[in-house]
Design a protein around this motif. Structure first.
Motif, mmCIF file in Angstrom:
data_model
loop_
_atom_site.group_PDB
_atom_site.id
_atom_site.type_symbol
_atom_site.label_atom_id
_atom_site.label_comp_id
_atom_site.label_asym_id
_atom_site.label_seq_id
_atom_site.Cartn_x
_atom_site.Cartn_y
_atom_site.Cartn_z
ATOM 1 N N SER A 59 -9.841 34.158 115.157
ATOM 2 C CA SER A 59 -9.895 35.189 114.117
ATOM 3 C C SER A 59 -8.840 34.937 113.035
ATOM 4 C CB SER A 59 -9.688 36.571 114.744
ATOM 5 O OG SER A 59 -9.824 37.587 113.778
ATOM 6 N N GLN A 75 -8.961 34.412 108.988
ATOM 7 C CA GLN A 75 -8.134 35.208 108.073
ATOM 8 C C GLN A 75 -7.340 34.310 107.137
ATOM 9 O OE1 GLN A 75 -7.975 38.583 107.916
ATOM 10 N NE2 GLN A 75 -6.397 38.621 106.325
ATOM 11 N N ILE A 98 -8.393 43.146 104.737
ATOM 12 C CA ILE A 98 -8.043 44.015 105.875
ATOM 13 C C ILE A 98 -9.321 44.469 106.571
ATOM 14 C CG2 ILE A 98 -6.555 45.938 106.588
ATOM 15 C CD1 ILE A 98 -5.272 45.931 103.882
ATOM 16 N N VAL A 99 -10.156 43.505 106.918
ATOM 17 C CA VAL A 99 -11.418 43.852 107.575
ATOM 18 C C VAL A 99 -11.745 42.881 108.707
ATOM 19 C CG1 VAL A 99 -12.887 42.486 106.018
ATOM 20 C CG2 VAL A 99 -13.828 44.541 107.095
ATOM 21 N N GLN A 100 -10.797 42.023 109.066
ATOM 22 C CA GLN A 100 -11.080 40.987 110.049
ATOM 23 C C GLN A 100 -11.473 41.572 111.406
ATOM 24 O OE1 GLN A 100 -11.515 38.228 108.892
ATOM 25 N NE2 GLN A 100 -11.076 36.537 110.268
ATOM 26 N N ALA A 101 -10.768 42.605 111.848
ATOM 27 C CA ALA A 101 -11.127 43.227 113.135
ATOM 28 C C ALA A 101 -12.491 43.910 113.058
ATOM 29 C CB ALA A 101 -10.053 44.227 113.552
ATOM 30 N N ASN A 105 -13.453 48.262 106.619
ATOM 31 C CA ASN A 105 -13.098 48.263 108.041
ATOM 32 C C ASN A 105 -13.202 49.672 108.619
ATOM 33 O OD1 ASN A 105 -10.684 46.268 109.862
ATOM 34 N ND2 ASN A 105 -12.017 47.859 110.639
ATOM 35 N N ALA A 151 -14.408 35.479 112.534
ATOM 36 C CA ALA A 151 -14.133 36.743 113.215
ATOM 37 C C ALA A 151 -15.300 37.162 114.109
ATOM 38 C CB ALA A 151 -13.843 37.835 112.183
ATOM 39 N N SER A 202 -6.842 44.627 112.403
ATOM 40 C CA SER A 202 -6.947 43.796 111.203
ATOM 41 C C SER A 202 -5.567 43.459 110.659
ATOM 42 C CB SER A 202 -7.764 44.517 110.120
ATOM 43 O OG SER A 202 -9.131 44.570 110.463
#
Length: 319
Positions: free
Chosen positions: A42, A46, A58-61, A120, A220, A244
Motif C-alpha cells: 500500500s 502511496q 488521503i484515500v489509500q486505506a 475516503n 492499495a 490512510s
C-alpha cells in the motif's frame, strides 16, 4: 560506491525477510510482519502519487477497503476462486479511482488532499451503512484463504502466508521501481518539481497524474485483498482516514520518493505502536511525539538520513 551499498542493502533486506520466521520466537511478531508486508504494498502505491508526483492523497486505506470487500464479496456471492478475486480486486479499485481521479486532480495542493480525504470518508460511510452488502460494523467473516480447499501449499499456516506476502511485497516493490525509473517516472518527478513547465513543453500532465493516482489505487486494492484473505474477516474500522494517514506517514518516515523508504516506513508504522505498549497509558502520545520529531529532524526520511551519513563517511575516507 553508492550502487554497491544499495545492492548490499537490498540483498541483506531480502535475506532478513527470508530468515525472519526462523529468527523470531514469538508468533505474534510474525503476524505483525505479515501486516507490515501488506502495508509495504500500500505504501509503495502511496509513494507513486505522493513521493514521485507530489500530490498527497488521503484515500489509500479507502482503496484498500474497496479491494478487500471486492475480493471477499466476489468469492462469497459468486463463488469465484480466491486467486481470481485477488486479481480482480485491484482492477475494480482502478475503476473507482478512474471515476474519482480526474475531477480530484483538477485541484492542487491541500485542496487535492481535502478532496481525497472526503472520498475516503464517503467510502468508510458506505462500508459502514450499506449493511445489506457489507454487514456494516459486524463485518464479513469466513473469507477463504488461498488454497484452503487443498493444494500444494497450506495458506492457513501463518509461515506459508508470510512467504507468500514476501513474494507479493517484493514483486510490487520491483514494479514500483520499474515505474519510477521509466520515462513515466521521470515525468512524474518533473510534475512534482515544476508542473507548469511540464505542461508548457506539451506534455499532458493530467494523464500522468491520473496514471499515478490509478496505479496507486491498484496497489492499495491488491494490498486490501491480501489483507482480507489473510485475516479471513474484515470490517470498515481498518479502512478509515487514520489508516490512510498511516500510509502517508510510512512514506514520510521511510523516505518520500525512494523505493526502500516506503518499505522501511511500513514496518515502522506497524511495529512502533506495539513496541510502545510498555507505556500503555502514554503509548499514543509517545507515538505521535516520535512521528513529529522524525518529521522535523528527518525531512527526507530514514533513507535520506542514511544517504547523508554515507556521503559524509565516503568523503572522510577519500580525504
Amino acid at each position: 560506491m553508492k550502487v554497491v551499498a544499495r545492492t548490499v542493502f537490498y540483498a541483506a533486506a531480502l535475506v532478513g525477510l527470508i530468515a525472519m520466521p526462523h529468527l523470531i520466537s514469538v508468533k505474534y511478531y510474525l503476524h505483525l510482519s505479515i501486516l507490515a508486508l501488506v502495508w509495504v504494498i500500500s505504501a509503495q502505491g502511496q509513494n507513486l502519487i505522493q513521493g514521485y508526483t507530489g500530490y498527497v492523497s488521503i484515500v489509500q486505506a479507502g482503496f484498500m477497503g474497496i479491494g478487500a470487500y471486492s475480493s471477499a464479496l466476489l468469492g462469497i456471492h459468486f463463488g469465484l476462486p480466491v486467486w481470481l478475486t485477488i486479481v480482480a480486486a485491484p482492477l475494480i479499485t482502478a475503476l473507482f479511482a478512474l471515476a474519482t481521479g480526474y475531477p480530484s486532480l483538477r485541484v492542487k495542493g491541500h485542496y487535492f488532499a481535502i478532496v481525497t480525504l472526503a472520498f475516503n470518508m464517503v467510502i468508510f460511510i458506505v462500508l459502514m451503512n450499506y449493511t445489506s452488502l457489507t454487514h456494516g460494523e459486524a463485518g464479513i467473516p469466513g473469507i477463504p484463504k488461498p488454497g484452503s480447499k487443498g493444494g500444494l501449499f497450506n495458506f492457513r499456516d501463518r509461515e506459508t502466508y508470510y512467504y507468500f506476502m514476501v513474494i507479493c511485497a517484493v514483486g510490487m516493490t520491483g514494479l514500483a521501481a520499474l515505474i519510477a525509473r521509466s520515462r513515466v517516472g521521470q515525468i512524474l518527478v518533473a510534475i512534482r518539481q515544476n508542473e507548469p513547465m511540464v505542461t508548457a513543453v506539451g506534455i499532458p500532465a493530467w494523464k500522468y497524474k491520473l496514471f499515478a493516482f490509478v496505479t496507486s489505487a491498484m496497489f492499495a486494492g491488491f494490498a486490501g485483498a491480501l489483507y482480507a484473505h489473510y485475516q479471513s474477516f474484515i470490517n470498515p474500522d481498518v479502512f478509515g482516514v487514520a489508516q490512510s494517514l498511516d500510509a502517508i506517514l510510512a512514506v514520510i518516515m521511510g523516505g518520500s520518493g525512494t523505493i526502500a523508504g516506503p518499505a522501511i516506513g511500513a514496518f515502522i508504522v506497524v511495529f512502533l505502536p506495539e513496541v510502545l505498549r510498555f507505556a500503555d497509558s502514554f503509548r499514543l502520545i509517545l507515538y505521535g511525539l516520535i512521528l513529529v520529531l522524525a518529521t522535523i529532524f528527518m525531512p527526507r526520511g530514514i533513507v535520506g538520513l542514511s544517504s547523508d551519513i554515507f556521503d559524509r563517511l565516503t568523503r572522510r575516507v577519500q580525504k
